[in-house]
Design a protein around this motif. Structure first.
Motif, PDB file in Angstrom:
ATOM      1  N   ALA A  22       0.849  -1.202   0.000  1.00  0.00           N
ATOM      2  CA  ALA A  22       0.000   0.000   0.000  1.00  0.00           C
ATOM      3  C   ALA A  22       0.879   1.244   0.000  1.00  0.00           C
ATOM      4  O   ALA A  22       0.897   2.039   0.943  1.00  0.00           O
ATOM      5  CB  ALA A  22      -0.935  -0.021   1.210  1.00  0.00           C
TER       6      ALA A  22
ATOM      7  N   VAL B 115      -9.132   1.267  -7.315  1.00  0.00           N
ATOM      8  CA  VAL B 115      -8.295   0.740  -6.223  1.00  0.00           C
ATOM      9  C   VAL B 115      -8.987  -0.487  -5.654  1.00  0.00           C
ATOM     10  O   VAL B 115     -10.121  -0.413  -5.184  1.00  0.00           O
ATOM     11  CB  VAL B 115      -8.104   1.792  -5.117  1.00  0.00           C
ATOM     12  CG1 VAL B 115      -7.312   1.205  -3.953  1.00  0.00           C
ATOM     13  CG2 VAL B 115      -7.433   3.047  -5.669  1.00  0.00           C
TER      14      VAL B 115
ATOM     15  N   CYS C 226      -5.657  -0.727 -12.978  1.00  0.00           N
ATOM     16  CA  CYS C 226      -6.094  -0.556 -11.594  1.00  0.00           C
ATOM     17  C   CYS C 226      -4.856  -0.737 -10.729  1.00  0.00           C
ATOM     18  O   CYS C 226      -3.769  -1.014 -11.243  1.00  0.00           O
ATOM     19  CB  CYS C 226      -7.146  -1.607 -11.213  1.00  0.00           C
ATOM     20  SG  CYS C 226      -6.483  -3.271 -11.117  1.00  0.00           S
ATOM     21  N   VAL C 227      -4.997  -0.548  -9.431  1.00  0.00           N
ATOM     22  CA  VAL C 227      -3.926  -0.923  -8.489  1.00  0.00           C
ATOM     23  C   VAL C 227      -4.554  -1.811  -7.421  1.00  0.00           C
ATOM     24  O   VAL C 227      -5.726  -1.656  -7.080  1.00  0.00           O
ATOM     25  CB  VAL C 227      -3.244   0.308  -7.843  1.00  0.00           C
ATOM     26  CG1 VAL C 227      -2.368   1.008  -8.853  1.00  0.00           C
ATOM     27  CG2 VAL C 227      -4.261   1.271  -7.233  1.00  0.00           C
TER      28      VAL C 227
ATOM     29  N   GLU D  29       0.046   3.573 -12.217  1.00  0.00           N
ATOM     30  CA  GLU D  29      -0.999   4.243 -13.009  1.00  0.00           C
ATOM     31  C   GLU D  29      -0.370   4.948 -14.216  1.00  0.00           C
ATOM     32  O   GLU D  29      -0.887   4.885 -15.332  1.00  0.00           O
ATOM     33  CB  GLU D  29      -1.711   5.233 -12.091  1.00  0.00           C
ATOM     34  CG  GLU D  29      -2.827   6.027 -12.727  1.00  0.00           C
ATOM     35  CD  GLU D  29      -3.374   7.094 -11.771  1.00  0.00           C
ATOM     36  OE1 GLU D  29      -3.449   6.836 -10.542  1.00  0.00           O
ATOM     37  OE2 GLU D  29      -3.696   8.201 -12.247  1.00  0.00           O
TER      38      GLU D  29
ATOM     39  N   PRO E 238      -3.481  -2.651  -3.876  1.00  0.00           N
ATOM     40  CA  PRO E 238      -2.662  -2.598  -2.658  1.00  0.00           C
ATOM     41  C   PRO E 238      -3.162  -3.601  -1.617  1.00  0.00           C
ATOM     42  O   PRO E 238      -4.355  -3.894  -1.546  1.00  0.00           O
ATOM     43  CB  PRO E 238      -2.878  -1.169  -2.168  1.00  0.00           C
ATOM     44  CG  PRO E 238      -4.203  -0.762  -2.717  1.00  0.00           C
ATOM     45  CD  PRO E 238      -4.324  -1.462  -4.049  1.00  0.00           C
TER      46      PRO E 238
ATOM     47  N   SER F 201      -5.876   8.305  -6.604  1.00  0.00           N
ATOM     48  CA  SER F 201      -5.872   7.411  -7.770  1.00  0.00           C
ATOM     49  C   SER F 201      -6.862   7.820  -8.856  1.00  0.00           C
ATOM     50  O   SER F 201      -7.978   8.233  -8.578  1.00  0.00           O
ATOM     51  CB  SER F 201      -6.183   5.985  -7.327  1.00  0.00           C
ATOM     52  OG  SER F 201      -5.962   5.103  -8.405  1.00  0.00           O
TER      53      SER F 201
ATOM     54  N   CYS G 140       1.826   3.331  -6.390  1.00  0.00           N
ATOM     55  CA  CYS G 140       0.519   3.286  -7.070  1.00  0.00           C
ATOM     56  C   CYS G 140       0.445   4.329  -8.187  1.00  0.00           C
ATOM     57  O   CYS G 140      -0.044   4.042  -9.283  1.00  0.00           O
ATOM     58  CB  CYS G 140      -0.614   3.509  -6.060  1.00  0.00           C
ATOM     59  SG  CYS G 140      -0.926   2.059  -5.031  1.00  0.00           S
ATOM     60  N   LYS G 141       0.911   5.533  -7.911  1.00  0.00           N
ATOM     61  CA  LYS G 141       0.899   6.574  -8.958  1.00  0.00           C
ATOM     62  C   LYS G 141       1.776   6.174 -10.129  1.00  0.00           C
ATOM     63  O   LYS G 141       1.430   6.383 -11.290  1.00  0.00           O
ATOM     64  CB  LYS G 141       1.382   7.914  -8.386  1.00  0.00           C
ATOM     65  CG  LYS G 141       0.393   8.651  -7.513  1.00  0.00           C
ATOM     66  CD  LYS G 141      -1.006   8.730  -8.094  1.00  0.00           C
ATOM     67  CE  LYS G 141      -1.162   9.797  -9.155  1.00  0.00           C
ATOM     68  NZ  LYS G 141      -2.588   9.847  -9.622  1.00  0.00           N
TER      69      LYS G 141
ATOM     70  N   ILE H 115      -4.005   6.539  -1.108  1.00  0.00           N
ATOM     71  CA  ILE H 115      -4.065   5.925  -2.443  1.00  0.00           C
ATOM     72  C   ILE H 115      -5.416   6.200  -3.099  1.00  0.00           C
ATOM     73  O   ILE H 115      -5.492   6.609  -4.262  1.00  0.00           O
ATOM     74  CB  ILE H 115      -3.798   4.405  -2.343  1.00  0.00           C
ATOM     75  CG1 ILE H 115      -2.331   4.154  -1.948  1.00  0.00           C
ATOM     76  CG2 ILE H 115      -4.146   3.689  -3.646  1.00  0.00           C
ATOM     77  CD1 ILE H 115      -2.019   2.721  -1.546  1.00  0.00           C
TER      78      ILE H 115
END
Lengths: 257, 257, 257, 257
Positions: free
Chosen positions: B135, B181, B150-151, B144, B153, B177, B140-141, B173
């Motif tokens: 996480a 997520v 998608c992500v 993307e 975590p 996002s 995550c960015k 996040i």
């Protein structure tokens, strides 16, 4: 699945009990409470015009599924509570009473001494007593011994929406109790309600979290689903929490080689 | 209410994604996964006999509602992951891939560096990439930015059933996002799933908690209800947590006097 | 008790590392940092006038016990970090560098990819690298493998004062690490610092919580004591947490009968 | 700094109260309790041979700094408690009594009704009453009203080492109390003790966590330091917890450009 909850002479299909406070309108209240499918709804005696059978709140709760549970909110000691309960029985024609004695107007936390005293008196007077109390396992046992039909320990300070802050004590209460345990106060989200049910609570009472939501009717449905989810999970048994060492969902193999 | 989740070219009515590991039998797995109403089900590529169209797991998941999501569990680096994904695309005829790279067999935690590298390569190769990661809001960015759809975590170490231990980072996040997520790993109870949805997650993936329950089919239903509850609550907006000072559900009056 | 902490060529008696940001005056900063007995104090390179040996911050930290730890706060990628570290080595005559790469100005969370890349380059250039990172166990191992002299996982978002929100992952990091683990960011109270040390962290870095206290010098002393307390407790081994069933501190007997 | 704690006629320099149960030997107990610098040490009346002035436990606690605090552990109701306290006053020549009434031998949780009743009687008989109770804010006020010299709410079930599980209620108790609040039971680590003091507790009582440590003397020192740390931090005021948005320890600048 036949998983009804029995309290005194009544049988409940829904384990979500609700309240009538803080809704912005009676119409919204009615819509939300019907959507919740709740069968036991508490109403503060002080908000009811007991002289008037056409009282606004009561007329909105007039539905074959709904049982009214008058509460003594606002009384400060056992004597006032007993008097209020008797008034309530006469006016509303029910011997069910949610016993709430909170002398302090700031936190509205229940008084253990006066609550036990009033509970004992009310049981002798033939009431079905549902006491709102601190999550105090010894007090819960004493209430059970004087004959209350359930115990209603709080999860967190009322109106705080903090969830099950008393979890460690609720577990002991649930473990020891011979009467239904209903978590009252503090439940601020469906996840909290689900968690209470997963722990083994017999029911939850939710009011503020539904009433002050931007969409009380949708929130009532969310709580209904969450209570069902938590109850089913409790019966299906949760997987244990694994400390320290993780395990894969699927075993590692050398499949690529 | 039309509240569908869109990922790449697919639209999902259910926000509960599931997995196929750890079930004690294929029959139980099938029963539970159908009961969950999940429309996206992950299966470890290493457990599939990709030469055999009548493979046991695949045949059990053959249902019009179910989309198969092969995962790369067991690979140790980006190169192996890309190879596995290509194999998977050919054999299973899907360009969707759940990217899991965990070099360490003890905790099965994902490798951020290799995951980003593989994600970038796989996106270029035309895959719909769903990466399982820590996480970590910055990671995550970056995922993307390289084009993952998608992500995913984690909420807690996989298989721990500890719930949303990464809550503070999941909130960041979700806040940042632009792709869905999906909380993956750690969700051990319906209350955890409801909580993830209340926070604003777009979906959750649950496997262990359903598979190892004493009654997987009932538990699957519990998760289904909890995910719905959490999603509705997120949209209806939860009441805020009140710190320090409580407020009554109903105002105190001097009704007894 | 000889319980020193060794990092590269230096030995520390104090396991409380501190920082220089956010103090309301240089005098207060000096007073607090001396009271903390900290031997490693981080200073943002960007706040130092590297042309000026009489720079205000540096002159306040000129003390035989204090080692200066320049940090790269403000850089956005590996290239900038390496350049900043080289500048720092020349100007401040130390090859120690706290590596901080946070591209996002809102949450200041570290970038795992750029941090690993910069760490690898800086180790090759002869730096003692102390990387500030997410509490990501796999990333910690990879940093150790490229030769960082410690890892500095965060406890919570920087400046949040929320404490050890990453506890479950810190435990894994501590369990796996062959280099000192220093908890950085999020520690907002002495109890948090004590807890980090009880878990087995080798040191903690505290800045905001001291600097913004109403009494930074007193708070520095509080942190010093708490870090010592936590370290001693870790070595003396804590009593285990007992779930479910309590035990009395002293056995019950029938002494009154 | 003159920061003494006053209870009745005594003044304490140390805010760490301790107990004598569960030590593996009297020598270890003596060593640990002296190292703790505790000035108030509770001993179960039932473990003392009140006929014998040379009783083993008592002789070990014979030190000018140490005040003995006999407790009524093992009694089941108010009547037994009052009798035990009177016995104790005669034999040990102190009118201080730690009031513990726990009818249930499994969890040893205190009985609110009997405790209030006994407290009222003992105050009238001239005792300095220190009641061990649930973290029930209303009960604490009632005890204060009948004249107890402090309240001793529990942090978690006794012997659980779980820490301040009752935090939300302790905060209310501390906010409302006019007598010292001493957190008793549940404190299992120095970080818990520091946290209680940070919240504003006037003292803590620790027994199990010291006695069952692998090194009770070291652990006693750790608790001593942690209590001091927490007290100093409370007075210096902690930095607030920052929700949602983080702030950097030092502002970002474009120093590299």
């Amino acid at each position: 699945m036949n998983d009804k909850l029995q309290i005194a002479d009544k049988t409940f299909s829904s384990r979500l009990f609700t309240g009538t406070g803080k809704f912005s309108s009676s119409a919204l209240m009615k819509s939300a409470l019907l959507a919740s499918e709740s069968e036991l709804i508490t109403v503060a005696l002080k908000r009811v015009d007991v002289q008037d059978k056409d009282d606004d709140i009561l007329s909105h709760l007039n539905h074959p599924r709904i049982n009214l549970l008058p509460n003594t909110s606002g009384v400060r000691n056992a004597k006032e509570a007993v008097f209020a309960a008797q008034l309530s029985r006469e006016a509303l024609e029910t011997n069910w009473i949610k016993l709430e004695i909170h002398p302090d107007p700031k936190y509205l936390l229940p008084d253990p001494i006066e609550t036990l005293k009033a509970a004992e008196a009310l049981v002798k007077l033939g009431f079905v007593v549902m006491p709102y109390i601190h999550a105090d396992p010894v007090l819960c046992k004493r209430l059970e011994e004087v004959g209350t039909q359930c115990v209603m320990p709080l999860g967190a300070p009322i109106g705080s929406n903090k969830g099950l802050k008393t979890q460690d004590f609720l577990e002991i209460i649930i473990d020891q109790s011979n009467v239904p345990v209903i978590v009252d106060a503090g439940i601020g989200a469906p996840s909290h309600a689900a968690y209470a049910m997963e722990l083994g609570a017999d029911a939850v009472l939710v009011n503020t979290a539904i009433a002050v939501s931007q969409n009380p009717t949708a929130m009532a449905i969310a709580f209904k689903l969450a209570v069902e989810a938590g109850r089913i999970a409790h019966q299906a048994k949760l997987a244990p929490i694994v400390h320290k060492k993780a395990e894969a969902s699927s075993p590692l193999t050398s499949f690529l080689n």
